[in-house]
Design a protein around this motif. Sequence first.
Motif, PDB file in Angstrom:
ATOM      1  N   VAL A 169      39.423  27.190   2.209  1.00 52.07           N
ATOM      2  CA  VAL A 169      39.548  27.317   0.758  1.00 52.07           C
ATOM      3  C   VAL A 169      40.936  26.784   0.411  1.00 52.07           C
ATOM      4  N   ILE A 170      40.977  25.690  -0.341  1.00 55.21           N
ATOM      5  CA  ILE A 170      42.228  25.012  -0.657  1.00 55.21           C
ATOM      6  C   ILE A 170      42.509  25.151  -2.150  1.00 55.21           C
ATOM      7  N   GLN A 171      43.734  25.520  -2.476  1.00 53.65           N
ATOM      8  CA  GLN A 171      44.121  25.633  -3.884  1.00 53.65           C
ATOM      9  C   GLN A 171      44.124  24.265  -4.560  1.00 53.65           C
ATOM     10  N   GLU A 172      43.704  24.219  -5.805  1.00 51.59           N
ATOM     11  CA  GLU A 172      43.722  22.972  -6.561  1.00 51.59           C
ATOM     12  C   GLU A 172      45.133  22.376  -6.587  1.00 51.59           C
ATOM     13  N   GLY A 173      46.150  23.238  -6.645  1.00 51.42           N
ATOM     14  CA  GLY A 173      47.525  22.747  -6.664  1.00 51.42           C
ATOM     15  C   GLY A 173      47.875  21.933  -5.434  1.00 51.42           C
ATOM     16  N   LEU A 203      34.030  23.360   2.952  1.00 51.35           N
ATOM     17  CA  LEU A 203      35.262  23.113   2.194  1.00 51.35           C
ATOM     18  C   LEU A 203      35.057  23.516   0.732  1.00 51.35           C
ATOM     19  N   GLN A 204      35.938  24.385   0.240  1.00 56.02           N
ATOM     20  CA  GLN A 204      35.899  24.800  -1.153  1.00 56.02           C
ATOM     21  C   GLN A 204      37.275  24.637  -1.783  1.00 56.02           C
ATOM     22  N   VAL A 205      37.279  24.389  -3.096  1.00 60.24           N
ATOM     23  CA  VAL A 205      38.520  24.303  -3.853  1.00 60.24           C
ATOM     24  C   VAL A 205      38.619  25.520  -4.762  1.00 60.24           C
ATOM     25  N   PHE A 206      39.796  26.150  -4.767  1.00 57.73           N
ATOM     26  CA  PHE A 206      40.067  27.275  -5.660  1.00 57.73           C
ATOM     27  C   PHE A 206      40.745  26.692  -6.894  1.00 57.73           C
ATOM     28  N   PRO A 207      40.042  26.636  -8.036  1.00 61.01           N
ATOM     29  CA  PRO A 207      40.572  25.927  -9.201  1.00 61.01           C
ATOM     30  C   PRO A 207      41.566  26.754 -10.008  1.00 61.01           C
ATOM     31  N   PHE A 208      42.356  26.055 -10.797  1.00 64.14           N
ATOM     32  CA  PHE A 208      43.330  26.742 -11.647  1.00 64.14           C
ATOM     33  C   PHE A 208      42.656  27.748 -12.570  1.00 64.14           C
ATOM     34  N   GLU A 209      41.491  27.378 -13.120  1.00 68.67           N
ATOM     35  CA  GLU A 209      40.866  28.246 -14.114  1.00 68.67           C
ATOM     36  C   GLU A 209      40.303  29.541 -13.536  1.00 68.67           C
ATOM     37  N   ALA A 210      40.307  29.664 -12.202  1.00 66.69           N
ATOM     38  CA  ALA A 210      39.836  30.913 -11.594  1.00 66.69           C
ATOM     39  C   ALA A 210      40.802  32.058 -11.867  1.00 66.69           C
ATOM     40  N   GLY A 211      42.038  31.705 -12.263  1.00 64.12           N
ATOM     41  CA  GLY A 211      43.000  32.732 -12.611  1.00 64.12           C
ATOM     42  C   GLY A 211      43.697  33.326 -11.404  1.00 64.12           C
ATOM     43  N   PRO A 212      44.562  34.316 -11.630  1.00 62.74           N
ATOM     44  CA  PRO A 212      45.323  34.921 -10.528  1.00 62.74           C
ATOM     45  C   PRO A 212      44.449  35.822  -9.668  1.00 62.74           C
ATOM     46  N   TYR A 213      44.755  35.825  -8.395  1.00 65.86           N
ATOM     47  CA  TYR A 213      44.120  36.749  -7.452  1.00 65.86           C
ATOM     48  C   TYR A 213      45.141  37.026  -6.366  1.00 65.86           C
TER      49      TYR A 213
END
Length: 293
Positions: A169-173, A203-213
Amino acid sequence: MPPRSQPSERHRRLGAELRKLRLSAGLSGDQAAALIDADRGRVSNIEAGRVDVPRNGLHKLLRAYGCPDGPLFDGLMAMAQDRGKGWWDEYRDVMRRPALDLAELESRATHIRNHEPLVIPGILQTAEYARSVCETFDEPDAQLDRYVRFRMDRQRILERQPGTPYHAVIQEGALRTRVGSPEIMRRQLRRLIEIARLPHVTLQVFPFEAGPYSGVSRSFSIFGGPTPALDTVRLEQAVASAILRDEEETSRYGRIFTKLTELALPRVDPEARPESHDGRDSLTLIQHLMYAF
């Protein structure tokens, strides 16, 4: 043979598990030593990972400690039997112990779960992206060449047959942060899509719009063992890495990773036809960023 000054993670883990089992069985170090015809000092060194325990001696200890037959028993026996030799040995002159431990953990894991908030995971990097990262180390070119080669050799676990199941899981940033030139970034993003075609890679992307976690701020990897009791978590920190072996801690990171996968965009599925995409997913985001660079 004198005690090791720098035990590997495998040696430390075997020793830690033996100590845990001994204490659970209510046996003293002297009692354990008597089982293998040794002194208490040797038992201490075994439990610290500084010396090996013979296979027959380990068998006696596990039986006396009440370890039942099954994945834990077999996993600990395999740790002792395995002498830890691997391709990473040729890098002992240039890579520090934590890096060698990482390569061994990856090589022996039954499966790997990885979360990266800042950069593309090392095991997925192209050589030119890896070199751009390593250039920040301010080392001579010859040294940088070895660093990059080491990182490329770590990717063997994805290329071998059967490949090690790997879920990232990779951050969009991390995908948007330019490392090297735009051309290097485009080729790196294309490489992610190519690797995602492998049947054992998710492979998944953790997008900005998912918010803080709470789990998104730290880079960590979970290396699966033959039983969850032998899972290992590696935390990346500013100047060093930390290893977690306690089952409660490794289980907690397993739950964090599961939550990350639930919040992240759907996995990259390169086989899916464009018209089948009814919403934003990891593949379309990576493709968009390729053109953005």
